[in-house]
Design a protein around this motif. Sequence first.
Motif, PDB file in Angstrom:
ATOM      1  N   THR A 113      -1.724   9.720  -1.394  1.00 44.05           N
ATOM      2  CA  THR A 113      -2.581   8.556  -1.552  1.00 44.05           C
ATOM      3  C   THR A 113      -1.690   7.338  -1.767  1.00 44.05           C
ATOM      4  N   ASN A 167      -3.359   4.446  -4.552  1.00 53.12           N
ATOM      5  CA  ASN A 167      -3.470   4.773  -5.965  1.00 53.12           C
ATOM      6  C   ASN A 167      -2.091   4.757  -6.618  1.00 53.12           C
ATOM      7  N   LEU A 175      -1.009   7.583 -12.405  1.00 50.04           N
ATOM      8  CA  LEU A 175      -0.538   8.953 -12.585  1.00 50.04           C
ATOM      9  C   LEU A 175      -0.982   9.493 -13.941  1.00 50.04           C
ATOM     10  N   VAL A 210       1.981   8.293  -4.741  1.00 44.80           N
ATOM     11  CA  VAL A 210       1.289   9.198  -5.659  1.00 44.80           C
ATOM     12  C   VAL A 210       0.596  10.302  -4.863  1.00 44.80           C
ATOM     13  N   PRO A 217      -1.901  13.553  -4.516  1.00 47.64           N
ATOM     14  CA  PRO A 217      -3.168  13.894  -5.174  1.00 47.64           C
ATOM     15  C   PRO A 217      -3.002  14.746  -6.431  1.00 47.64           C
ATOM     16  N   GLU A 251      -2.350  12.368  -9.396  1.00 49.85           N
ATOM     17  CA  GLU A 251      -3.323  11.309  -9.667  1.00 49.85           C
ATOM     18  C   GLU A 251      -4.058  11.475 -10.984  1.00 49.85           C
ATOM     19  N   ARG A 304      -7.433  10.933 -12.649  1.00 47.61           N
ATOM     20  CA  ARG A 304      -8.797  10.867 -12.109  1.00 47.61           C
ATOM     21  C   ARG A 304      -9.846  10.654 -13.191  1.00 47.61           C
TER      22      ARG A 304
END
Length: 103
Positions: free
Chosen positions: A16, A19, A22, A95, A97, A100, A102
């Motif tokens: 990604t 984004n 982290l 970054v 996935p 990430e 979230r």
Amino acid sequence: MMLKTLKVPQTPGAVTQANKKLTKLSFKQRMTQEERIAVREAAKTNAAVYDFQDLLESATYVDLSRQDTIDGVNQLEQAGLLAAGRADEILTTPVHPAEEYRG
């Protein structure tokens, strides 16, 4: 006249680009074990390193685009806790996935 919208398929596990948030664990894992140990040791005697580490621990996630994050990682490199070029590598690697935040 109607414009046709093209959909780009998403590849599972694709990086990604947009984004920059982290998890704290993922941020720490961008450093080697030796670098993490050096940072923790330096925080015992270097107030600036301690402050940066304390801010990271207080955060919900690490945003690689924040100026204080960028400055802090660059300070770690300038203090010799990260090898030359490592700050840029830590801050600019896209970054994934799995890294990430979230929340």
